[in-house]
Scaffold this active site. Structure first.
Site, PDB file in Angstrom:
ATOM      1  N   HIS A   1      -1.954   2.880   4.639  1.00 12.98           N
ATOM      2  CA  HIS A   1      -2.375   3.075   3.651  1.00 12.98           C
ATOM      3  C   HIS A   1      -2.678   5.369   4.738  1.00 12.98           C
ATOM      4  O   HIS A   1      -2.887   4.960   5.805  1.00 12.98           O
ATOM      5  CB  HIS A   1      -4.207   2.902   3.671  1.00 12.98           C
ATOM      6  CG  HIS A   1      -5.163   3.604   3.688  1.00 12.98           C
ATOM      7  ND1 HIS A   1      -5.964   4.270   3.198  1.00 12.98           N
ATOM      8  CD2 HIS A   1      -5.341   3.462   1.737  1.00 12.98           C
ATOM      9  CE1 HIS A   1      -6.824   4.734   2.828  1.00 12.98           C
ATOM     10  NE2 HIS A   1      -6.601   3.986   1.076  1.00 12.98           N
TER      11      HIS A   1
ATOM     12  N   THR B   1      -6.119   1.321  -5.309  1.00 17.96           N
ATOM     13  CA  THR B   1      -5.112   0.030  -5.506  1.00 17.96           C
ATOM     14  C   THR B   1      -5.739  -1.130  -6.006  1.00 17.96           C
ATOM     15  O   THR B   1      -5.374  -2.173  -6.159  1.00 17.96           O
ATOM     16  CB  THR B   1      -5.629   0.024  -3.985  1.00 17.96           C
ATOM     17  OG1 THR B   1      -5.273   0.570  -2.278  1.00 17.96           O
ATOM     18  CG2 THR B   1      -5.061  -1.937  -3.095  1.00 17.96           C
TER      19      THR B   1
ATOM     20  N   GLU C   1       0.454  -1.244   0.183  1.00 14.56           N
ATOM     21  CA  GLU C   1       0.144  -0.142   0.178  1.00 14.56           C
ATOM     22  C   GLU C   1       1.449   1.353   0.091  1.00 14.56           C
ATOM     23  O   GLU C   1       2.003   1.442   1.081  1.00 14.56           O
ATOM     24  CB  GLU C   1      -0.446   0.087   0.918  1.00 14.56           C
ATOM     25  CG  GLU C   1      -2.008   0.825   0.941  1.00 14.56           C
ATOM     26  CD  GLU C   1      -3.073   1.341  -0.035  1.00 14.56           C
ATOM     27  OE1 GLU C   1      -3.205   0.524  -0.333  1.00 14.56           O
ATOM     28  OE2 GLU C   1      -3.122   3.167   0.303  1.00 14.56           O
TER      29      GLU C   1
ATOM     30  N   ASP D   1       0.922  -0.068  -4.829  1.00 14.27           N
ATOM     31  CA  ASP D   1       0.476   0.199  -5.582  1.00 14.27           C
ATOM     32  C   ASP D   1       0.077   1.417  -6.797  1.00 14.27           C
ATOM     33  O   ASP D   1       0.211   1.692  -7.322  1.00 14.27           O
ATOM     34  CB  ASP D   1      -0.789  -0.171  -4.756  1.00 14.27           C
ATOM     35  CG  ASP D   1      -0.591   0.494  -3.714  1.00 14.27           C
ATOM     36  OD1 ASP D   1      -0.175   1.699  -3.701  1.00 14.27           O
ATOM     37  OD2 ASP D   1      -1.667   0.188  -3.400  1.00 14.27           O
ATOM     38  N   HIS D   2       0.438   2.379  -5.526  1.00 16.68           N
ATOM     39  CA  HIS D   2       0.162   3.760  -5.845  1.00 16.68           C
ATOM     40  C   HIS D   2       0.973   4.927  -4.998  1.00 16.68           C
ATOM     41  O   HIS D   2       1.994   4.439  -3.889  1.00 16.68           O
ATOM     42  CB  HIS D   2      -1.207   4.537  -6.633  1.00 16.68           C
ATOM     43  CG  HIS D   2      -2.462   4.500  -5.228  1.00 16.68           C
ATOM     44  ND1 HIS D   2      -1.914   4.629  -3.840  1.00 16.68           N
ATOM     45  CD2 HIS D   2      -2.579   3.200  -4.366  1.00 16.68           C
ATOM     46  CE1 HIS D   2      -2.438   4.133  -2.494  1.00 16.68           C
ATOM     47  NE2 HIS D   2      -3.597   3.324  -3.380  1.00 16.68           N
TER      48      HIS D   2
HETATM   49  C1  GP9 Z   1      -8.799  -1.286   1.453  1.00 14.91           C
HETATM   50  C2  GP9 Z   1      -8.099  -0.469   0.336  1.00 14.91           C
HETATM   51  C3  GP9 Z   1      -6.976   0.513  -0.032  1.00 14.91           C
HETATM   52  O1  GP9 Z   1      -8.985  -2.447   0.551  1.00 14.91           O
HETATM   53  O2  GP9 Z   1      -6.849  -1.414  -0.407  1.00 14.91           O
HETATM   54  O3  GP9 Z   1      -7.732   1.233  -1.530  1.00 14.91           O
HETATM   55  P1  GP9 Z   1      -6.984   2.208  -1.845  1.00 14.91           P
HETATM   56  O4  GP9 Z   1      -7.677   3.138  -1.037  1.00 14.91           O
HETATM   57  O5  GP9 Z   1      -5.758   2.806  -1.454  1.00 14.91           O
HETATM   58  O6  GP9 Z   1      -7.385   2.578  -2.764  1.00 14.91           O
HETATM   59 MN    MN Z   2      -4.279   1.172  -2.053  1.00 14.61          MN
END
Ligand code: GP9
Ligand code: MN
Length: 677
Positions: free
Chosen positions: A269, A150, A106, A328-329
């Site tokens: 996150h 994500t 994340e 992921d980003h």
């Molecule tokens: C929640 C997590 C966060 O399941 O994958 O998603 P995001 O807000 O980063 O897209």
């Molecule tokens: Mn994410």
């Protein structure tokens, strides 16, 4: 007014108040996006399949992809069908038969790797890990998400496709047929599972994972959260990485081999909450905010990754595995001026969009001497072919858009958010497409030095970056994987079917509304519901806001708010059927991508010859393939001729008589003259 690339005829009055000269002289450019029919059934497919220019584009592209024998030699723009040509390499099958453990981390940005925060190492575990004999580190690697965040990173990594920018793909395409990494591995006897310690419904994961090929989904009902107060943050407060990895190992121990486990972490996150007892980085006062918390939270995640690898070793799960990790980003947004300033200060140079999209990719093949740093540019869509190569897959029997980064000679990374569609990173060159849709207003720089680069010579790559994203959307919106791979239809035929488009009627009802005109918006929705075959052209002084309000009030999901309650409240079908018949007239097209990103992709233009050269307008037309052109003949008939000769074969400019089509267009109508056939 130079920055006002496109003005809008219906806002002349307003414009006049601001600048009478421009208002008097402006010859305007309108963008009209429209959708019409759907040869394959899905409501969303309607929006894409009807686009003549789009079809034309894709056709060329598909031919190029399928037939160009030099494609590999070119080194860039590799796509479906290229994997087999890219298999020859030392590391082919280096991890053959092993279990695959892929960790999507994340908000993990690459600028954290090897970095220190005023003397404190942020990622000590990964810094060592990437030096390990068995690790390959990709330092010029990028997040390629659309609006699904994500979930788009998951989609790109597992399916080598780009998610939509219009809405999140896990919902839009939940009924699609997919054939990505989980399915390909299942064919080879693997069991594919996904692990994520959060609500299974989030991002519609629960519904789409079976279609993506995952046999099992271990989510919040399997993972026991340690409920550490404040970890993660915002609405995403969940399990700590420590607890997650520990339980993941417990589940893996029980699994039948070979397996593919896709792990999605959480505790980094935004806004990066980390309780005091887990915090180790000592932050300066000025960084005791989201930015500092980010560094601290990444430091914690790095530690947990180290513990995970130790855990795998301890449980005997390490040796026979291949471990893939990637971010992921972004975590820190450049769009936030405070964040931008603080990060730039820490980096000691401007925090750029490529810094923001840069995430690490780390592949570890225990016991193999593979250590290297790969610096050709790559992105998440390249993960599937790269991993397939290490696993020794003989072919990739699917449709995909990435390339094998371990044999490619050159990287090519199309991007679609933050830097808009058409932007790309080709090894050290970063190209950022201008938001007004005019190539010559774009910019490029060297990612290492930050030095500006001449954009001359980059137009072809810009078009390819754009086409590659469009191709992915074409595949998804039309469920092409199903048609081609499951139903066995010829891809050329699939494409040619798209030529049977339904014609937009010459008579359009015109509505003049704005985002605060709630009655007008209700009326629009009502009209569309009651006249399922009719199209409506809407204009407003704040078009994007109006379309957003329309979407909020009448999408199936949020539709309870609107005055019309009968639309399908469970799906977006009702909304999509209405939306697909709206032809927006854009007011402010300095950022033309705004409307395109709402999903209105066909374009009608009324060029602003006053503020733009004919060359710029031609360039816009040729790059954006607008659907049609509207002209104002007040300033001379040559513009009509220009419209007719602009290379828009399906587009007609009308003189005054053409006004008949706008039967309900009343105010200022004498200044508008044309529409598509
Ligand atoms: C929640 C997590 C966060 O399941 O994958 O998603 P995001 O807000 O980063 O897209
Ligand atoms: Mn994410």
């Amino acid at each position: 007014m130079k920055e006002k690339l496109f003005a809008y005829i219906f806002s002349l009055k307003d414009l006049y108040r601001k600048n009478s000269k421009v208002a008097n002289n402006a010859i305007l450019l309108l963008l009209i996006f429209l959708f019409a029919f759907n040869p394959f059934g899905g409501a969303y497919a309607t929006s894409v399949s009807n686009q003549e220019f789009f079809t034309y584009h894709i056709k060329d592209l598909a031919k190029y992809l399928a037939n160009d024998p030099d494609m590999n030699e070119e080194g860039y723009y590799l796509a479906t069908g290229t994997y087999e040509k890219q298999k020859d390499g030392e590391l082919f099958g280096a991890a053959k038969g092993r279990n695959l453990i892929m960790i999507q981390m994340e908000s993990f940005q690459n600028m954290m790797i090897g970095a220190d925060y005023y003397g404190q190492e942020i990622t000590p575990f990964l810094n060592d890990f990437i030096k390990d004999d068995s690790t390959i580190y990709f330092d010029n690697f990028y997040s390629q998400i659309g609006s699904g965040n994500t979930s788009d990173a998951e989609l790109a990594a597992n399916n080598s496709l780009f998610g939509s920018i219009e809405s999140y793909s896990y919902q839009l395409f939940e009924n699609n047929y997919f054939r990505g990494l989980p399915w390909l591995l299942r064919d080879q006897g693997y069991t594919a599972s996904v692990m994520h310690g959060y609500n299974k419904e989030f991002w519609n994961r629960q519904n789409i994972y079976p279609a993506l090929g995952f046999d099992n989904f271990y989510g919040d009902t399997e993972f026991k959260s340690d409920n550490i107060d404040g970890i993660g943050g915002g609405r995403i407060v969940g399990i700590s990485d420590r607890a997650f990895f520990k339980q993941a190992i417990d589940y893996m121990k029980e699994q039948k081999e070979p397996y593919y486990n896709f792990l999605i972490t959480l505790s980094t996150h935004n806004p990066f909450g980390l309780p005091g007892e887990l915090s180790e980085i000592k932050l300066k006062k000025e960084d005791q905010n989201m930015v500092g918390h980010y560094y601290d939270s990444i430091h914690y995640a790095d530690k947990c990754l180290g513990e995970f690898i130790q855990g795998l070793k301890k449980e005997g799960l390490y040796d026979n595995s291949i471990i893939v990790m990637y971010g992921d980003h972004f975590g820190l947004s450049k769009a936030d001026p405070n964040v931008d300033t603080l990060v730039s200060k820490w980096l000691e140079h401007e925090y750029t969009y490529d810094n923001m999209a840069n995430v690490p990719l780390i592949i570890h093949v225990p016991g193999e001497e593979v250590n290297q740093t790969v610096s050709i540019s790559g992105g998440q869509v390249d993960i599937m072919p790269t991993v397939a190569y290490l696993l020794g897959m003989e072919n990739l029997d699917t449709i995909y858009l990435g390339q094998n980064l371990l044999t490619a000679r050159e990287g090519f990374v199309p991007l679609q958010i933050h830097m808009i569609k058409g932007s790309f990173i080709k090894d050290d060159t970063v190209f950022e497409m201008s938001r007004d849709g005019v190539f010559s207003n774009s910019k490029a720089w060297n990612r290492k030095t930050g030095e500006p680069m001449d954009i001359e010579g980059l137009e072809e790559d810009y078009l390819k970056a754009k086409e590659k994203i469009e191709l992915s959307h074409f595949y998804l919106y039309n469920n092409v994987l199903k048609l081609a791979l499951q139903d066995g239809k010829d891809i050329d035929k699939i494409i040619s079917k798209l030529n049977n488009r339904v014609k937009v009627p010459k008579t359009l009802k015109f509505m003049y509304i704005n985002s605060s005109d709630s009655k007008g918006i209700d009326h629009l929705a009502e009209f569309l519901r009651e006249n399922p075959k009719k199209f409506v052209m809407i204009s407003s002084d704040n078009l994007v806001e109006t379309l957003n309000v329309f979407a909020d009030r009448y999408s199936g999901k949020k539709g309870e708010v609107g005055d019309i309650k009968e639309i399908d409240s469970k799906t977006n079908q009702g909304f999509e059927n209405m939306k697909s018949r709206i032809i927006p007239l854009m007011q402010d097209t300095t950022n033309y991508s705004k409307v395109e990103y709402l999903g209105y992709e066909n374009i009608m233009i009324l060029p602003d010859f006053q503020n733009h050269t004919v060359k710029e307008i031609k360039e816009f037309i040729s790059d954006n393939k607008p659907y049609g052109m509207v002209i104002n003949i007040d300033n001379g008939l040559w513009q009509k001729e220009f419209a007719e000769n602009a290379g828009l074969s399906k587009v007609y400019a009308y003189s005054e008589e053409g006004i008949r089509w706008i039967d309900k267009l009343n105010l200022r109508a004498n200044r508008v003259y044309g529409i598509v056939e």
